[in-house]
Design a protein around this motif. Structure first.
Motif, PDB file in Angstrom:
ATOM      1  N   ASP A 150      54.796 -42.543  -5.851  1.00  0.00           N
ATOM      2  CA  ASP A 150      55.568 -44.227  -5.935  1.00  0.00           C
ATOM      3  C   ASP A 150      55.186 -44.454  -7.103  1.00  0.00           C
ATOM      4  O   ASP A 150      55.778 -46.225  -7.255  1.00  0.00           O
ATOM      5  CB  ASP A 150      55.818 -44.991  -4.930  1.00  0.00           C
ATOM      6  CG  ASP A 150      55.943 -43.680  -3.610  1.00  0.00           C
ATOM      7  OD1 ASP A 150      56.694 -43.184  -3.605  1.00  0.00           O
ATOM      8  OD2 ASP A 150      55.611 -44.393  -2.451  1.00  0.00           O
ATOM      9  N   PHE A 166      57.328 -35.916  -9.901  1.00  0.00           N
ATOM     10  CA  PHE A 166      56.300 -37.687 -10.500  1.00  0.00           C
ATOM     11  C   PHE A 166      54.976 -37.887  -9.581  1.00  0.00           C
ATOM     12  O   PHE A 166      54.562 -38.199 -10.584  1.00  0.00           O
ATOM     13  CB  PHE A 166      57.985 -38.297 -10.357  1.00  0.00           C
ATOM     14  CG  PHE A 166      59.206 -38.432 -10.932  1.00  0.00           C
ATOM     15  CD1 PHE A 166      58.939 -37.651 -11.952  1.00  0.00           C
ATOM     16  CD2 PHE A 166      60.444 -38.987 -10.414  1.00  0.00           C
ATOM     17  CE1 PHE A 166      60.527 -37.295 -12.650  1.00  0.00           C
ATOM     18  CE2 PHE A 166      61.910 -38.720 -10.618  1.00  0.00           C
ATOM     19  CZ  PHE A 166      61.221 -37.636 -11.972  1.00  0.00           C
ATOM     20  N   LYS A 185      60.002 -43.849 -10.129  1.00  0.00           N
ATOM     21  CA  LYS A 185      60.961 -43.338  -8.754  1.00  0.00           C
ATOM     22  C   LYS A 185      62.258 -43.316  -9.475  1.00  0.00           C
ATOM     23  O   LYS A 185      63.290 -42.299  -9.115  1.00  0.00           O
ATOM     24  CB  LYS A 185      61.483 -44.502  -7.276  1.00  0.00           C
ATOM     25  CG  LYS A 185      60.026 -45.032  -7.014  1.00  0.00           C
ATOM     26  CD  LYS A 185      60.642 -45.972  -6.430  1.00  0.00           C
ATOM     27  CE  LYS A 185      59.138 -46.375  -4.787  1.00  0.00           C
ATOM     28  NZ  LYS A 185      59.804 -47.467  -3.787  1.00  0.00           N
ATOM     29  N   SER A 186      62.406 -42.263  -9.913  1.00  0.00           N
ATOM     30  CA  SER A 186      63.231 -41.926 -10.822  1.00  0.00           C
ATOM     31  C   SER A 186      63.404 -40.802 -12.880  1.00  0.00           C
ATOM     32  O   SER A 186      61.946 -41.519 -12.818  1.00  0.00           O
ATOM     33  CB  SER A 186      64.673 -43.123 -12.009  1.00  0.00           C
ATOM     34  OG  SER A 186      64.140 -43.748 -12.414  1.00  0.00           O
ATOM     35  N   GLU A 187      63.911 -40.418 -13.203  1.00  0.00           N
ATOM     36  CA  GLU A 187      63.623 -39.674 -14.726  1.00  0.00           C
ATOM     37  C   GLU A 187      63.393 -40.501 -15.305  1.00  0.00           C
ATOM     38  O   GLU A 187      63.217 -40.393 -16.566  1.00  0.00           O
ATOM     39  CB  GLU A 187      64.745 -38.948 -14.309  1.00  0.00           C
ATOM     40  CG  GLU A 187      64.849 -37.214 -15.866  1.00  0.00           C
ATOM     41  CD  GLU A 187      65.596 -37.236 -15.624  1.00  0.00           C
ATOM     42  OE1 GLU A 187      65.605 -36.681 -16.917  1.00  0.00           O
ATOM     43  OE2 GLU A 187      66.562 -36.673 -15.009  1.00  0.00           O
ATOM     44  N   GLU A 188      64.085 -42.093 -15.570  1.00  0.00           N
ATOM     45  CA  GLU A 188      64.088 -42.849 -17.054  1.00  0.00           C
ATOM     46  C   GLU A 188      63.182 -43.639 -16.283  1.00  0.00           C
ATOM     47  O   GLU A 188      61.891 -43.837 -17.515  1.00  0.00           O
ATOM     48  CB  GLU A 188      65.696 -44.051 -16.452  1.00  0.00           C
ATOM     49  CG  GLU A 188      66.795 -43.587 -16.592  1.00  0.00           C
ATOM     50  CD  GLU A 188      66.926 -42.219 -15.456  1.00  0.00           C
ATOM     51  OE1 GLU A 188      66.339 -41.786 -14.236  1.00  0.00           O
ATOM     52  OE2 GLU A 188      68.015 -41.493 -15.493  1.00  0.00           O
ATOM     53  N   GLU A 189      62.490 -43.962 -15.017  1.00  0.00           N
ATOM     54  CA  GLU A 189      61.261 -44.695 -14.970  1.00  0.00           C
ATOM     55  C   GLU A 189      60.089 -43.577 -15.665  1.00  0.00           C
ATOM     56  O   GLU A 189      59.097 -44.108 -16.597  1.00  0.00           O
ATOM     57  CB  GLU A 189      60.922 -45.004 -13.874  1.00  0.00           C
ATOM     58  CG  GLU A 189      61.998 -46.009 -13.095  1.00  0.00           C
ATOM     59  CD  GLU A 189      61.157 -46.920 -11.468  1.00  0.00           C
ATOM     60  OE1 GLU A 189      60.373 -46.223 -11.969  1.00  0.00           O
ATOM     61  OE2 GLU A 189      62.703 -47.558 -11.618  1.00  0.00           O
ATOM     62  N   ASP A 204      61.494 -33.985 -10.335  1.00  0.00           N
ATOM     63  CA  ASP A 204      61.987 -34.946  -9.044  1.00  0.00           C
ATOM     64  C   ASP A 204      61.247 -35.591  -7.894  1.00  0.00           C
ATOM     65  O   ASP A 204      59.298 -35.523  -9.248  1.00  0.00           O
ATOM     66  CB  ASP A 204      62.513 -33.836  -7.883  1.00  0.00           C
ATOM     67  CG  ASP A 204      61.525 -32.994  -7.937  1.00  0.00           C
ATOM     68  OD1 ASP A 204      59.802 -32.878  -8.278  1.00  0.00           O
ATOM     69  OD2 ASP A 204      61.445 -31.953  -6.856  1.00  0.00           O
ATOM     70  N   GLN A 205      60.860 -36.104  -7.469  1.00  0.00           N
ATOM     71  CA  GLN A 205      59.955 -37.354  -7.386  1.00  0.00           C
ATOM     72  C   GLN A 205      58.428 -36.532  -6.773  1.00  0.00           C
ATOM     73  O   GLN A 205      57.799 -37.056  -7.502  1.00  0.00           O
ATOM     74  CB  GLN A 205      60.253 -37.924  -5.581  1.00  0.00           C
ATOM     75  CG  GLN A 205      59.579 -39.639  -4.837  1.00  0.00           C
ATOM     76  CD  GLN A 205      59.655 -41.025  -6.265  1.00  0.00           C
ATOM     77  OE1 GLN A 205      60.622 -40.750  -6.225  1.00  0.00           O
ATOM     78  NE2 GLN A 205      58.181 -40.884  -6.686  1.00  0.00           N
TER      79      GLN A 205
END
Length: 442
Positions: A264, A257, A267-271, A253-254
């Protein structure tokens, strides 16, 4: 003055220096007259003591001082005029000075041993072949890294019953003797068969096992045995569980990350996956570069085929570090020293022949890069940038200026290796992480 050179082999020689009274006496007389003008001797006004008295008091020490000065200057000048390259420093032949009669002798003979290599050239062309390694980060490594991060940044709990992958904290005791040890035992580092004995248990449970159940490497990796403790790694053992530690994997989750890459940044699992892969690739690109350069050094050193005066250098290293190292130390470390020395000779020759110079600006830039990496590793990062010039200045002045010289050498090596790669036949080879580890083990 007479200086003669006698080469005993392809890389060792002796230098004999003969001094007559005409070589040193004028300087000795001038120094004694200067002493007489300044001497404050009881019973005489300052500067009024007889020269004969001054000579009697200081003559021998002035003679030794002046002759040593003449020897040093003459030897250095003579060696600079030679075509070969002197290694280390000239070593006085033992017992020569002990036989000198400083009060009565007029002529003096001195002898020094030297080690050297003849001047050499190392032409660069496509006949010289080397490999440029490129480590490829695959999905397997990315997934393993993410799993490790999830475990590392997960929440810790203390369950009542142990499960696979837990850490069990407790007391290890040998069945015979007095050996005991308190430790946290990671079950993931045990064989499945042995780990099974620790699963499904609670606090105060006692596990019995034999040393033969522990596989090679598990004593130090799992049980954290030191070399001294390995003598007790035999017979039967008991392990009394005092606590159970479990780490629950972090969620993708954020919050997770942000812990890894900062607020920030992704902001996503792919990123996140892409960022992990890029970071790994960047780190392994640096390792590829270092490994490639070390292998390239070996190629160039072998191509130069330099024969060092090993016996002389060992003697010089022992005397230059007298009281700090033993003959055993010198013998043990000499192969490392020899490799470094040969590379230094090769690097300097390539820099001279190809007019490669390390500039002051290059030293500053490389030092800044090093300090930035150190700050980044400690999490300080960009907030230290305003004080960068101060950090650089303090570092380069450290160790009485030796840090600057070391960095200057490092810059020259970088430039030489970069230049070499443009001139020779460099074949790029892509390898996996496992292949890279195998190369490192060779």
């Amino acid at each position: 003055m007479e200086i003669t050179l006698d080469k005993h082999s392809a890389n060792q020689a002796s230098i004999k220096i003969k001094l007559t009274e005409a070589d040193y006496q004028p300087k000795v007389d001038a120094k004694l007259k200067d002493y007489a003008r300044k001497a404050n001797i009881r019973g005489f006004r300052p500067g009024k003591a007889p020269i004969s008295m001054v000579k009697n008091m200081y003559g021998t020490s002035v003679l030794v001082e002046e002759i040593n000065g003449i020897l040093g200057d003459s030897l250095n000048k003579y060696l600079k005029e030679q075509t070969f390259r002197v290694l280390g420093d000239p070593l006085p032949v033992e017992n020569v000075e002990e036989k000198i009669d400083w009060k009565n002798q007029k002529d003096f003979d001195f002898e020094y041993k030297i080690g050297f290599i003849e001047n050499f050239e190392l032409p660069l062309d496509k006949k010289i072949k080397a490999t440029k390694y490129a480590i490829k980060v695959d999905d397997k490594l990315v997934n393993e890294t993410i799993e490790n991060l999830k475990s590392q940044y997960g929440n810790s709990t203390n369950p009542e019953t142990s499960e696979e992958g837990d850490n069990v904290y407790g007391d290890l005791k040998a069945a015979e003797g007095d050996f005991t040890k308190t430790l946290s035992l990671p079950l993931s580092k045990l064989s499945k068969k042995l780990a099974k004995k620790f699963i499904g248990l609670g606090k105060d449970a006692v596990v019995e096992f034999d040393a033969k159940d522990v596989k090679k490497g598990e004593w130090d990796e799992a049980f954290d045995f030191s070399e001294d403790e390995m003598q007790f790694a035999n017979g039967a053992f008991t392990f009394t569980i005092k606590n159970i530690n479990r780490t629950e994997e972090a969620k993708m989750d954020q919050e997770f990350f942000d812990k890894i890459f900062g607020p920030d940044q992704v902001k996503s699992e792919e990123e996140f996956v892409a960022k992990v892969k890029d970071t790994l690739q960047s780190n392994y690109d640096k390792e590829s570069k270092v490994f490639t350069e070390e292998e390239l050094k070996k190629v160039l050193v072998e191509k130069a085929s330099l024969d060092l005066p090993e016996d002389f250098l060992k003697e010089w290293l022992l005397k230059a570090n007298e009281g700090k190292v033993t003959q055993e130390d010198v013998d043990k470390e000499f192969p490392i020293y020899a490799r470094q020395l040969i590379w230094s000779l090769v690097s300097n020759e390539l820099a001279r022949a190809n007019e490669i110079k390390a500039e002051h600006e290059d030293v500053i830039a490389k030092t800044k890069e090093m300090i930035r990496e150190q700050f980044a590793a400690s999490g300080l990062g960009s907030q230290m940038e305003d004080s960068m010039d101060m950090f650089v200045d303090n570092y380069l002045k450290g160790e009485e200026g030796q840090n600057y010289m070391n960095m200057l050498t490092s810059v020259q090596n970088d430039k030489v290796l970069s230049f070499v790669q443009e001139k020779i036949d460099m074949k790029e080879k892509e390898i996996s992480i496992d292949q890279f580890k195998e190369l490192l083990e060779k």
